[in-house]
Design a protein around this motif. Structure first.
Motif, PDB file in Angstrom:
ATOM      1  N   SER A 109      33.850  51.960  52.269  1.00 15.37           N
ATOM      2  CA  SER A 109      35.076  52.162  53.368  1.00 15.37           C
ATOM      3  C   SER A 109      35.013  50.664  53.715  1.00 15.37           C
ATOM      4  O   SER A 109      34.476  49.914  53.727  1.00 15.37           O
ATOM      5  CB  SER A 109      34.270  53.083  54.454  1.00 15.37           C
ATOM      6  OG  SER A 109      33.113  52.408  55.166  1.00 15.37           O
ATOM      7  N   ILE A 110      36.406  50.369  54.416  1.00 14.86           N
ATOM      8  CA  ILE A 110      36.663  49.292  55.063  1.00 14.86           C
ATOM      9  C   ILE A 110      37.496  49.614  56.652  1.00 14.86           C
ATOM     10  O   ILE A 110      37.984  50.561  56.672  1.00 14.86           O
ATOM     11  CB  ILE A 110      37.596  48.419  54.105  1.00 14.86           C
ATOM     12  CG1 ILE A 110      37.878  47.145  54.693  1.00 14.86           C
ATOM     13  CG2 ILE A 110      39.001  49.216  53.819  1.00 14.86           C
ATOM     14  CD1 ILE A 110      38.627  46.244  53.453  1.00 14.86           C
ATOM     15  N   LEU A 111      37.316  48.740  57.423  1.00 14.25           N
ATOM     16  CA  LEU A 111      37.669  48.972  58.802  1.00 14.25           C
ATOM     17  C   LEU A 111      39.168  48.791  58.818  1.00 14.25           C
ATOM     18  O   LEU A 111      39.673  48.026  57.840  1.00 14.25           O
ATOM     19  CB  LEU A 111      37.183  47.700  59.758  1.00 14.25           C
ATOM     20  CG  LEU A 111      35.545  48.137  60.065  1.00 14.25           C
ATOM     21  CD1 LEU A 111      35.096  47.040  61.011  1.00 14.25           C
ATOM     22  CD2 LEU A 111      35.306  49.540  60.887  1.00 14.25           C
ATOM     23  N   ASP A 112      39.972  49.447  59.654  1.00 10.23           N
ATOM     24  CA  ASP A 112      41.391  49.315  59.784  1.00 10.23           C
ATOM     25  C   ASP A 112      41.765  47.947  59.960  1.00 10.23           C
ATOM     26  O   ASP A 112      42.833  47.443  59.466  1.00 10.23           O
ATOM     27  CB  ASP A 112      41.585  50.217  60.974  1.00 10.23           C
ATOM     28  CG  ASP A 112      41.439  51.665  60.944  1.00 10.23           C
ATOM     29  OD1 ASP A 112      41.198  52.022  59.871  1.00 10.23           O
ATOM     30  OD2 ASP A 112      41.846  52.410  61.851  1.00 10.23           O
ATOM     31  N   LYS A 130      43.543  56.730  54.327  1.00  7.44           N
ATOM     32  CA  LYS A 130      43.003  57.424  55.926  1.00  7.44           C
ATOM     33  C   LYS A 130      42.767  58.745  55.953  1.00  7.44           C
ATOM     34  O   LYS A 130      43.494  59.540  55.434  1.00  7.44           O
ATOM     35  CB  LYS A 130      43.909  57.002  56.930  1.00  7.44           C
ATOM     36  CG  LYS A 130      43.640  57.398  58.366  1.00  7.44           C
ATOM     37  CD  LYS A 130      42.644  56.955  58.776  1.00  7.44           C
ATOM     38  CE  LYS A 130      42.802  55.275  59.375  1.00  7.44           C
ATOM     39  NZ  LYS A 130      41.729  54.629  59.974  1.00  7.44           N
ATOM     40  N   SER A 166      38.107  58.591  61.650  1.00  8.25           N
ATOM     41  CA  SER A 166      37.401  57.405  61.946  1.00  8.25           C
ATOM     42  C   SER A 166      38.397  56.320  61.997  1.00  8.25           C
ATOM     43  O   SER A 166      39.461  56.468  61.704  1.00  8.25           O
ATOM     44  CB  SER A 166      36.280  57.245  61.088  1.00  8.25           C
ATOM     45  OG  SER A 166      36.724  56.804  59.680  1.00  8.25           O
ATOM     46  N   GLN A 167      37.959  54.927  62.430  1.00  9.01           N
ATOM     47  CA  GLN A 167      38.552  53.781  62.374  1.00  9.01           C
ATOM     48  C   GLN A 167      38.244  52.926  61.100  1.00  9.01           C
ATOM     49  O   GLN A 167      38.153  51.874  61.125  1.00  9.01           O
ATOM     50  CB  GLN A 167      38.159  52.965  63.658  1.00  9.01           C
ATOM     51  CG  GLN A 167      38.123  53.698  65.036  1.00  9.01           C
ATOM     52  CD  GLN A 167      39.612  54.089  65.206  1.00  9.01           C
ATOM     53  OE1 GLN A 167      40.653  53.381  65.235  1.00  9.01           O
ATOM     54  NE2 GLN A 167      39.726  55.225  65.473  1.00  9.01           N
ATOM     55  N   SER A 168      38.214  53.834  60.129  1.00 11.88           N
ATOM     56  CA  SER A 168      38.315  53.027  58.803  1.00 11.88           C
ATOM     57  C   SER A 168      38.961  53.752  57.887  1.00 11.88           C
ATOM     58  O   SER A 168      39.540  54.819  57.680  1.00 11.88           O
ATOM     59  CB  SER A 168      36.636  52.863  58.293  1.00 11.88           C
ATOM     60  OG  SER A 168      36.112  54.140  58.302  1.00 11.88           O
ATOM     61  N   TYR A 169      39.301  53.104  56.295  1.00 16.36           N
ATOM     62  CA  TYR A 169      39.454  53.688  55.378  1.00 16.36           C
ATOM     63  C   TYR A 169      38.627  53.966  54.255  1.00 16.36           C
ATOM     64  O   TYR A 169      37.543  53.205  54.080  1.00 16.36           O
ATOM     65  CB  TYR A 169      40.937  52.745  54.757  1.00 16.36           C
ATOM     66  CG  TYR A 169      42.088  52.780  55.418  1.00 16.36           C
ATOM     67  CD1 TYR A 169      43.006  53.466  54.818  1.00 16.36           C
ATOM     68  CD2 TYR A 169      42.154  52.292  56.726  1.00 16.36           C
ATOM     69  CE1 TYR A 169      44.385  53.369  55.373  1.00 16.36           C
ATOM     70  CE2 TYR A 169      43.557  51.995  57.220  1.00 16.36           C
ATOM     71  CZ  TYR A 169      44.588  52.788  56.757  1.00 16.36           C
ATOM     72  OH  TYR A 169      45.686  52.598  57.336  1.00 16.36           O
TER      73      TYR A 169
END
Length: 218
Positions: free
Chosen positions: A32-35, A154, A171-174
């Motif tokens: 995962s990676i943050l927005d 997303k 969530s705030q990630s992808y």
């Protein structure tokens, strides 16, 4: 007549699997990676993947996850039904087997078979006794590097009927997934995926996830 057709279909499928014609295994790494950092990852993938000059393919799908309990087996049969929300395309039915977490392999490996189907597939599976486990909306980008597929998506929850589908962010990630579908006996794919995943560090750490520790399957 119908029983004969079903028997013949099963024999043909069994023969195809034994001949390693049908891609029935999925090799998978996830992360995962943050927005706030996803644009950097998109830029990196555009440079590493095929069709560098073209814009990445986009998708917007609804995925319904079902299970069928079987008296003779401890683990349920896992099925997915996917449909595109932004285009008129066939529904997709997917069977997913139990993941194999072999420490000697660089990726998670699980049985997987995909088939196209009509819009009545959910009604058919419900009549068979399948139970809805959960559903979600995924929206993002698809990249390809040879036979590898990379998705950056997303994930959104499916809210009540009064709200628009996919309006509730989880969530705030992808979610980032690197996968390959292939027939049995092509274990070298895992090494190819590991090498590619190394090129995405430190932006994203792709690894094989033990879903038993998380209390369920993806």
């Amino acid at each position: 007549m119908q029983m004969t057709q079903i028997t013949n279909s099963k024999e043909l499928l069994s023969t195809a699997l034994q001949s390693r014609i049908i891609p029935n295994q999925e090799f998978l790494l996830q992360g995962s990676i943050l927005d706030s950092a996803v644009d950097h990852l998109i830029h990196r993938l555009r440079g590493l993947c095929d069709t560098v000059d073209a814009s990445p393919e986009q998708f917007h799908d609804l995925e319904v996850c079902l299970s069928l309990r079987q008296p003779t087996q401890t683990a349920p049969l896992m099925l997915r039904v996917r449909r595109a929300l932004d285009r008129d395309s066939p529904f997709q039915l997917r069977y997913i087997g139990q993941p194999e977490l072999d420490r000697s392999r660089p990726t998670l490996v699980r049985s997987s078979i995909d088939v196209g189907c009509t819009s009545t597939i959910l009604d058919f599976l419900t009549e068979l006794g399948c139970r809805l486990d959960f559903e979600y909306v995924s929206r993002g980008y698809i990249f390809r590097k040879g036979r590898m597929k990379i998705t950056v998506s997303k994930i959104k929850a499916v809210p009540g009927k009064q709200q628009e589908i996919g309006s509730e962010t989880v969530s705030q990630s992808y979610l980032v997934e690197l996968s390959v579908l292939a027939p049995n006996g092509q274990d070298s794919i895992g090494d190819e995926m590991r090498i590619f995943a190394e090129q995405l560090k430190p932006l994203v750490q792709l690894e094989k996830i033990d879903y038993k520790r998380l209390g369920g399957l993806p």
